[in-house]
Scaffold this motif. Structure first.
Motif, PDB file in Angstrom:
ATOM      1  N   TRP A   1       0.832  -1.197   0.000  1.00 11.29           N
ATOM      2  CA  TRP A   1       0.000   0.000   0.000  1.00 11.29           C
ATOM      3  C   TRP A   1       0.869   1.251   0.000  1.00 11.29           C
ATOM      4  O   TRP A   1       0.599   2.235  -0.692  1.00 11.29           O
ATOM      5  CB  TRP A   1      -0.907  -0.032   1.231  1.00 11.29           C
ATOM      6  CG  TRP A   1      -1.548   1.256   1.588  1.00 11.29           C
ATOM      7  CD1 TRP A   1      -2.385   1.981   0.793  1.00 11.29           C
ATOM      8  CD2 TRP A   1      -1.400   1.988   2.793  1.00 11.29           C
ATOM      9  NE1 TRP A   1      -2.771   3.112   1.444  1.00 11.29           N
ATOM     10  CE2 TRP A   1      -2.187   3.139   2.682  1.00 11.29           C
ATOM     11  CE3 TRP A   1      -0.687   1.773   3.979  1.00 11.29           C
ATOM     12  CZ2 TRP A   1      -2.280   4.087   3.698  1.00 11.29           C
ATOM     13  CZ3 TRP A   1      -0.796   2.695   4.988  1.00 11.29           C
ATOM     14  CH2 TRP A   1      -1.570   3.845   4.850  1.00 11.29           C
ATOM     15  N   LEU A   2       1.978   1.218   0.772  1.00  7.49           N
ATOM     16  CA  LEU A   2       2.823   2.410   0.878  1.00  7.49           C
ATOM     17  C   LEU A   2       3.598   2.675  -0.399  1.00  7.49           C
ATOM     18  O   LEU A   2       4.119   3.763  -0.596  1.00  7.49           O
ATOM     19  CB  LEU A   2       3.784   2.257   2.047  1.00  7.49           C
ATOM     20  CG  LEU A   2       3.106   2.356   3.412  1.00  7.49           C
ATOM     21  CD1 LEU A   2       4.076   1.994   4.495  1.00  7.49           C
ATOM     22  CD2 LEU A   2       2.558   3.745   3.622  1.00  7.49           C
ATOM     23  N   ASN A   3       3.703   1.676  -1.263  1.00  6.55           N
ATOM     24  CA  ASN A   3       4.417   1.894  -2.523  1.00  6.55           C
ATOM     25  C   ASN A   3       3.525   2.441  -3.632  1.00  6.55           C
ATOM     26  O   ASN A   3       3.981   2.657  -4.740  1.00  6.55           O
ATOM     27  CB  ASN A   3       5.063   0.596  -2.994  1.00  6.55           C
ATOM     28  CG  ASN A   3       6.389   0.396  -2.296  1.00  6.55           C
ATOM     29  OD1 ASN A   3       7.020   1.371  -1.877  1.00  6.55           O
ATOM     30  ND2 ASN A   3       6.813  -0.840  -2.165  1.00  6.55           N
ATOM     31  N   GLU A   4       2.254   2.640  -3.300  1.00  5.53           N
ATOM     32  CA  GLU A   4       1.374   3.198  -4.323  1.00  5.53           C
ATOM     33  C   GLU A   4       1.691   4.671  -4.547  1.00  5.53           C
ATOM     34  O   GLU A   4       2.330   5.316  -3.740  1.00  5.53           O
ATOM     35  CB  GLU A   4      -0.087   3.033  -3.881  1.00  5.53           C
ATOM     36  CG  GLU A   4      -0.632   1.658  -4.165  1.00  5.53           C
ATOM     37  CD  GLU A   4      -1.990   1.447  -3.530  1.00  5.53           C
ATOM     38  OE1 GLU A   4      -2.610   2.457  -3.160  1.00  5.53           O
ATOM     39  OE2 GLU A   4      -2.394   0.286  -3.400  1.00  5.53           O
TER      40      GLU A   4
ATOM     41  N   ILE B   1       3.442   7.012  -1.593  1.00  6.04           N
ATOM     42  CA  ILE B   1       4.884   6.773  -1.529  1.00  6.04           C
ATOM     43  C   ILE B   1       5.646   7.982  -0.996  1.00  6.04           C
ATOM     44  O   ILE B   1       6.625   7.835  -0.260  1.00  6.04           O
ATOM     45  CB  ILE B   1       5.434   6.290  -2.892  1.00  6.04           C
ATOM     46  CG1 ILE B   1       6.849   5.741  -2.715  1.00  6.04           C
ATOM     47  CG2 ILE B   1       5.452   7.406  -3.920  1.00  6.04           C
ATOM     48  CD1 ILE B   1       7.275   4.810  -3.791  1.00  6.04           C
ATOM     49  N   ILE B   2       5.167   9.183  -1.304  1.00  9.40           N
ATOM     50  CA  ILE B   2       5.909  10.343  -0.809  1.00  9.40           C
ATOM     51  C   ILE B   2       5.741  10.529   0.693  1.00  9.40           C
ATOM     52  O   ILE B   2       6.536  11.201   1.332  1.00  9.40           O
ATOM     53  CB  ILE B   2       5.470  11.652  -1.516  1.00  9.40           C
ATOM     54  CG1 ILE B   2       3.946  11.697  -1.610  1.00  9.40           C
ATOM     55  CG2 ILE B   2       6.125  11.799  -2.871  1.00  9.40           C
ATOM     56  CD1 ILE B   2       3.417  13.068  -1.886  1.00  9.40           C
TER      57      ILE B   2
ATOM     58  N   PHE C   1       4.587   7.597   7.632  1.00  4.97           N
ATOM     59  CA  PHE C   1       3.809   6.484   8.175  1.00  4.97           C
ATOM     60  C   PHE C   1       4.611   5.744   9.238  1.00  4.97           C
ATOM     61  O   PHE C   1       4.121   5.480  10.337  1.00  4.97           O
ATOM     62  CB  PHE C   1       3.421   5.526   7.051  1.00  4.97           C
ATOM     63  CG  PHE C   1       2.729   4.286   7.523  1.00  4.97           C
ATOM     64  CD1 PHE C   1       1.383   4.310   7.813  1.00  4.97           C
ATOM     65  CD2 PHE C   1       3.429   3.104   7.701  1.00  4.97           C
ATOM     66  CE1 PHE C   1       0.741   3.175   8.267  1.00  4.97           C
ATOM     67  CE2 PHE C   1       2.797   1.965   8.156  1.00  4.97           C
ATOM     68  CZ  PHE C   1       1.446   2.002   8.436  1.00  4.97           C
ATOM     69  N   TYR C   2       5.853   5.435   8.904  1.00  5.51           N
ATOM     70  CA  TYR C   2       6.665   4.696   9.868  1.00  5.51           C
ATOM     71  C   TYR C   2       6.920   5.523  11.110  1.00  5.51           C
ATOM     72  O   TYR C   2       6.844   5.033  12.242  1.00  5.51           O
ATOM     73  CB  TYR C   2       7.993   4.276   9.226  1.00  5.51           C
ATOM     74  CG  TYR C   2       7.801   3.155   8.255  1.00  5.51           C
ATOM     75  CD1 TYR C   2       7.779   1.836   8.691  1.00  5.51           C
ATOM     76  CD2 TYR C   2       7.619   3.395   6.902  1.00  5.51           C
ATOM     77  CE1 TYR C   2       7.574   0.801   7.815  1.00  5.51           C
ATOM     78  CE2 TYR C   2       7.411   2.369   6.017  1.00  5.51           C
ATOM     79  CZ  TYR C   2       7.388   1.065   6.473  1.00  5.51           C
ATOM     80  OH  TYR C   2       7.180   0.034   5.616  1.00  5.51           O
ATOM     81  N   PHE C   3       7.227   6.796  10.902  1.00  2.00           N
ATOM     82  CA  PHE C   3       7.534   7.648  12.045  1.00  2.00           C
ATOM     83  C   PHE C   3       6.319   7.765  12.976  1.00  2.00           C
ATOM     84  O   PHE C   3       6.437   7.625  14.193  1.00  2.00           O
ATOM     85  CB  PHE C   3       7.989   9.033  11.563  1.00  2.00           C
ATOM     86  CG  PHE C   3       8.540   9.869  12.666  1.00  2.00           C
ATOM     87  CD1 PHE C   3       9.818   9.618  13.165  1.00  2.00           C
ATOM     88  CD2 PHE C   3       7.794  10.893  13.227  1.00  2.00           C
ATOM     89  CE1 PHE C   3      10.326  10.370  14.197  1.00  2.00           C
ATOM     90  CE2 PHE C   3       8.302  11.648  14.262  1.00  2.00           C
ATOM     91  CZ  PHE C   3       9.571  11.388  14.755  1.00  2.00           C
TER      92      PHE C   3
ATOM     93  N   PHE D   1      -4.688   9.189   7.032  1.00  5.42           N
ATOM     94  CA  PHE D   1      -3.492   9.150   6.170  1.00  5.42           C
ATOM     95  C   PHE D   1      -3.833   9.294   4.686  1.00  5.42           C
ATOM     96  O   PHE D   1      -3.129   9.961   3.946  1.00  5.42           O
ATOM     97  CB  PHE D   1      -2.756   7.834   6.421  1.00  5.42           C
ATOM     98  CG  PHE D   1      -1.309   7.901   6.036  1.00  5.42           C
ATOM     99  CD1 PHE D   1      -0.408   8.596   6.817  1.00  5.42           C
ATOM    100  CD2 PHE D   1      -0.850   7.275   4.892  1.00  5.42           C
ATOM    101  CE1 PHE D   1       0.926   8.666   6.476  1.00  5.42           C
ATOM    102  CE2 PHE D   1       0.487   7.348   4.545  1.00  5.42           C
ATOM    103  CZ  PHE D   1       1.382   8.052   5.332  1.00  5.42           C
ATOM    104  N   ASN D   2      -4.904   8.665   4.261  1.00  8.21           N
ATOM    105  CA  ASN D   2      -5.340   8.853   2.865  1.00  8.21           C
ATOM    106  C   ASN D   2      -6.140  10.145   2.802  1.00  8.21           C
ATOM    107  O   ASN D   2      -7.338  10.147   2.610  1.00  8.21           O
ATOM    108  CB  ASN D   2      -6.244   7.699   2.429  1.00  8.21           C
ATOM    109  CG  ASN D   2      -5.441   6.470   2.095  1.00  8.21           C
ATOM    110  OD1 ASN D   2      -4.222   6.541   1.948  1.00  8.21           O
ATOM    111  ND2 ASN D   2      -6.120   5.347   1.978  1.00  8.21           N
TER     112      ASN D   2
END
Lengths: 493, 473
Positions: B93-96, B100-101, B106-108, B146-147
């Motif tokens: 999902w995060l590579n979409e 991606i930017i 997200f991780y932080f 997030f989205n």
């Protein structure tokens, strides 16, 4: 390794092996091999058990093995058998074996079918060998859930409704059961969940009054206790052949066995006091099941209601709380298991040919498919208790046992329950007459072919077992009888 | 002041280090180096989990503000493992293009909520607890939104933020009343001072509401379905397992430790809350078509079951509760993993879409089925054992009627879990979901979950280890 654990291990290995199979040949090969090993194993177990007893070993459970599993909860994996469990293991092995052959051409997804079938048999075997309440309950639940998919995917008719109803009702039973088990464990103050340990402790009588009905009803749901029997006709009617066989033949016996092993054995005082309530309910099961069978026209429904009646008789006899009747109850479990499995196998085979189960649309099949016809008559005769077949021995013992009670209540109930034999004769003979004799109803039926080799194997095995028990019942009834001593001494307490 | 005592917080410190590394990496690394961002993040977290998974001796830092007990290590490890699984599932999902930017964020953000939970779990003082819970909830609302270009997600974020802040406010009000009644906020001191006077009882109720909100127990659950539905699926998974799990554990320790003298009062409150949580959530779950909403209600009822461990208040209740969190984590993440794989590839999310899934995607269906069976408590899967233990813990204290109500509810829950199984295995569909190929990280996560579901229950050593460290009233 303990011989008893092998009973659970083999279906497990079968599942692993099935996982890697590709073709139907391989699947059938594995299923047949595994089932045959199980039959042989149960034979060996019986032999070992009898020699051990003859050698004078009077321990309550033989071949015990005990591994601590969850120490904080005192949960052990402990197994052991007495005569009653041995009888049940023989029954299970025979029915798994014949069930495999009855589903030789199962379609679609044979692999998945046998995977679930093996999981189901793990549950059943595990239940009969466990002597720890937790493992017993766990295996009981393992046996329930595959039913949903087995009926839902491979069943016929209103299968989705029936599968859901069956699963939820049986799970409801297990909810009663779990509360009962936890109560038994905590109130008995035993050091483990082992049945023998708990039996050595005393559960306070006040608590027994709650726990006995809970456990008895919990198991009673599976044993088709009125009014919790309603899952049974729908479930059996919709299930695929092998599943009906295993379910009516073995799974319903889990109810009777559990009621005997847990409810009566651990809570004898409450059993004495409260038996009358359940005697009335089981009495209703017996008569009501038989009357319902009379008016059904679908072969499977007839047999399903007949199972309600016969399994009601098992619980009825257990509740008589005397030796003879209980021996009869266990014999009835065996006999009904074999006979009903034979019935369901035959119905499946007939349905596979005629594509109908309504007796109004069939007739004169005896001339066309004589092998199946003759077998159906034998099953019918066993069901109505013809001397020489297993049903007679069981029912005779039950009624002799229950008539030993001298009071009016028990005697009247016995007479009412015994009247079910007559009603059984009515519906069995009616079906045999309509189905096998008379005019051929449907011209297409003229071209039917008789049983194939795998069908014959399955049917003949069951018939041999029925005749064997019917003509030489004593070795098995003695084995059961001897094992009832601990329960009896509990009841005398 | 002796700063070396802070070195004992090695779990918190190592997580903080990871966060800093990832932040720097994300800001300064070039396009090429960023390709390894996700494996590095997951790898670091795995290392972090492994070096911190052995329990230490109990200790206190900052004058008792931070109190460590060995059991906390297990809870934190469970949270870590869960986070790793969520990261694995979020990989695709995060590579979409959209996300991606914002991948680094997200991780932080996720790790900051995790850090907040660490402090919340180890708190020895109400202020520390409050800081922890806030650190966990504010980044969480960002994650939910997030989205941000999706209407639902933004709305869910706002909803979560508003309700979370409101709940924290009430909780803080309760804390201030505790301070007013006793003059201290240290857990150790409060243990003897809270005796159940009316003011203290009121303080307790206000305080507990904040936690009940976090765990989404009825009647504080109304945000749950909307937020679960609107949030990105992987965030929902995180929210339903990690956030809930930590709050449940804290609730147990605070109730039994701090409010230990008021045990009768809070048992009565919990009794009612458990009954309505389980029952209401189950009844609502039956009608859901959207799988995320469905799992939202299922998770509310699961929270009710977990509370059975709390109500017992015993050591065995605590270890059953931790074990339940562990099992629940694997089961729920497996279900969410399957949903997120399918949602990412096809955008399909309702139960009707899943008709005939077994024909096209047998593996995913089997994983989903195992997860649901485990949630329903069917043996031999892990969920059966965790349910049995938690019921057993409650029965040990004599809550037989409650156990019975809970058991009746497991049957209702079995019904709706079976509805999903039915649609995957029994129903036929004209347009089933086409065959989807899941990415490698998602596959790894599903394999981990499946293996855990099958074996965690059978291997008793896991529970026995946890039970060695349990403590109760």
């Amino acid at each position: 390794m303990n011989i008893l654990s092998i009973f659970v291990l083999i279906p497990l290995l079968m599942m692993i092996a099935l996982f890697f199979t590709k073709t139907r040949g391989q699947i059938n090969f594995i299923a047949a091999t595994g089932a045959s090993i199980l039959v042989i194993l149960s034979g060996i177990l019986t032999y070992l058990y009898l020699t051990e007893r003859q050698a004078g070993n009077v321990a309550e459970m033989l071949f015990t093995s005990d591994v601590i599993w969850y120490a904080p909860f005192n949960i052990h994996y402990s197994v052991g058998v007495d005569g009653v469990s041995v009888a049940m293991l023989i029954l299970t092995s025979l029915i798994v074996f014949t069930g495999v052959f009855a589903s030789w051409r199962i379609d679609p997804m044979p692999k998945e079918f046998f995977l679930w079938f093996c999981l189901l048999s793990i549950g059943v075997y595990g239940f009969f060998i466990s002597i720890d309440l937790f493992t017993m309950f766990m295996f009981y639940e393992i046996a329930l859930i595959p039913m949903y998919l087995l009926i839902g995917i491979w069943g016929t008719g209103r299968k989705e409704y029936a599968a859901m109803k069956l699963t939820l009702m049986l799970m409801g039973g297990s909810a009663f059961l779990l509360v009962g088990i936890l109560g038994i464990y905590y109130f008995s103050g035993a050091q483990s969940m082992n049945l023998l340990d708990i039996a050595a402790n005393h559960i306070p009588l006040g608590v027994q009054h709650y726990l006995f009905p809970l456990t008895f009803m919990g198991f009673g749901v599976l044993g088709a206790l009125f009014p919790f029997h309603t899952w049974s006709p729908d479930g059996h009617a919709s299930a695929p052949t092998a599943v009906s066989m295993l379910h009516a033949g073995v799974l319903m016996k889990l109810g009777g066995y559990g009621a005997f092993r847990v409810a009566i054995y651990l809570m004898p005082e409450a059993a004495h006091e409260m038996a009358w309530i359940f005697l009335i309910l089981t009495g209703i099961s017996v008569v009501y099941g038989a009357f319902s069978a009379v008016v059904q026209t679908d072969l499977k429904y007839i047999n399903a209601y007949s199972s309600v009646s016969h399994c009601g008789l098992v619980l009825f006899a257990i509740l008589m709380l005397n030796e003879t009747a209980m021996t009869g109850a266990i014999m009835q479990m065996l006999s009904h298991g074999l006979m009903t499995a034979l019935f369901f196998a035959l119905i499946g085979m007939i349905y596979g040919r005629t594509h109908t189960r309504l007796i109004t649309q069939m007739g004169g099949l005896m001339k066309i498919i004589p092998f199946l016809g003759v077998s159906y008559v034998i099953a019918g005769l066993a069901s109505l208790g013809l001397p020489g077949l297993s049903g007679f021995v069981a029912e005779m013992t039950i009624f002799v046992g229950s008539f030993q009670h001298a009071d009016i209540f028990h005697r009247v109930l016995t007479i009412i329950a015994a009247s079910s034999i007559v009603i059984t004769a009515v519906y069995i003979l009616r079906v045999v007459g309509k189905l096998l004799y008379g005019k051929v109803q449907d011209p297409h039926h003229e071209e039917l072919t008789d049983a194939t080799w795998w069908e014959r194997l399955s049917v003949v095995t069951l018939i041999i077992a029925i005749v064997a028990i019917g003509s030489a019942p004593f070795w098995i009834s003695n084995m059961i009888h001897d094992s009832l001593m601990p329960v009896m001494s509990q009841l005398m307490r | 002041m002796n700063y070396s005592a802070f070195l004992q917080l090695n779990e918190e410190l190592s997580l903080l280090t990871i966060m800093v590394i990832l932040l720097i990496y994300d800001v300064f690394a070039g396009e090429k180096a960023l390709r390894f961002f996700q494996p590095v993040a997951i790898g670091l977290l795995v290392i972090h989990t492994i070096i911190n998974c052995v329990p230490k001796e109990a200790f206190e830092v900052a004058g008792g503000m931070f109190k460590y007990t060995p059991m906390q290590t297990y809870v934190k490890t469970i949270l870590n493992v869960g986070t790793i699984i969520v990261f694995l599932q979020a990989h695709n999902w995060l590579n979409e293009k959209d996300s991606i930017i914002r991948r680094g964020e997200f991780y932080f953000l996720t790790l900051s909520t995790l850090l907040g939970m660490y402090f919340m779990i180890s708190a020895g003082h109400f202020l520390m607890f409050f800081i922890g819970i806030e650190t966990a909830s504010i980044p969480m609302s960002t994650l939910v939104a997030f989205n941000k270009y999706h209407h639902n997600s933004a709305e869910a974020g706002a909803k979560y933020l508003l309700t979370a802040v409101f709940a924290s406010g009430i909780s803080l009000f309760g804390i201030s009343m505790i301070y007013g009644a006793t003059g201290t906020l240290y857990f150790d001191d409060l243990e003897t001072m809270l005796t159940g006077t009316p003011l203290q009882l009121m303080a307790f109720v206000f305080f507990a509401v904040g936690l009940f909100f976090k765990i989404s127990l009825v009647p504080f659950h109304l945000w749950t379905p909307d937020v679960y539905e609107g949030a990105p699926t992987n965030v929902t998974a995180y929210l339903s397992v990690i956030s809930k799990g930590s709050a449940v554990f804290v609730l147990f320790t605070i109730f039994t430790k701090v409010f230990g003298n008021m045990v009768e009062q809070w048992q009565a409150i919990l009794y009612g809350i458990i009954v309505i949580s389980i029952t209401l959530a189950n009844l609502f779950a039956i009608r859901q078509q959207n799988l995320k909403r469905f799992l939202a209600f299922s998770s509310i009822s699961q929270a009710g079951y977990i509370m059975l461990g709390v109500i017992s208040g015993t050591a065995i209740g605590m270890s059953s509760l931790v074990y339940y969190i562990l099992v629940y984590m694997f089961s729920n993440l497996a279900a969410f993993g399957v949903i997120s794989v399918i949602e990412n590839r096809t955008g399909k999310l309702t139960m009707r879409d899943y008709d005939g899934l077994y024909q096209t995607n047998p593996k995913l269906s089997v994983v989903m089925m195992l997860a649901l069976f485990s949630l329903a408590g069917i043996p031999p899967f892990a969920g059966f054992f965790s349910k049995f233990f938690i019921f057993s813990a409650a029965a040990d204290k004599g809550f037989y009627v409650l156990v019975f109500i809970a058991l009746v509810n497991t049957i209702i829950s079995l019904y709706y879990y079976l509805l999903v199984v039915k649609s995957m295995f029994l129903n036929k569909s004209e347009h089933p979901i086409e065959r989807v190929e899941s990415d490698v990280p998602a596959k790894i996560s599903l394999v981990i979950c499946t293996v855990a579901i099958v074996f965690v229950g059978l291997i008793s050593e896991i529970y026995n280890q946890i039970s060695l460290l349990g403590f109760g009233i």
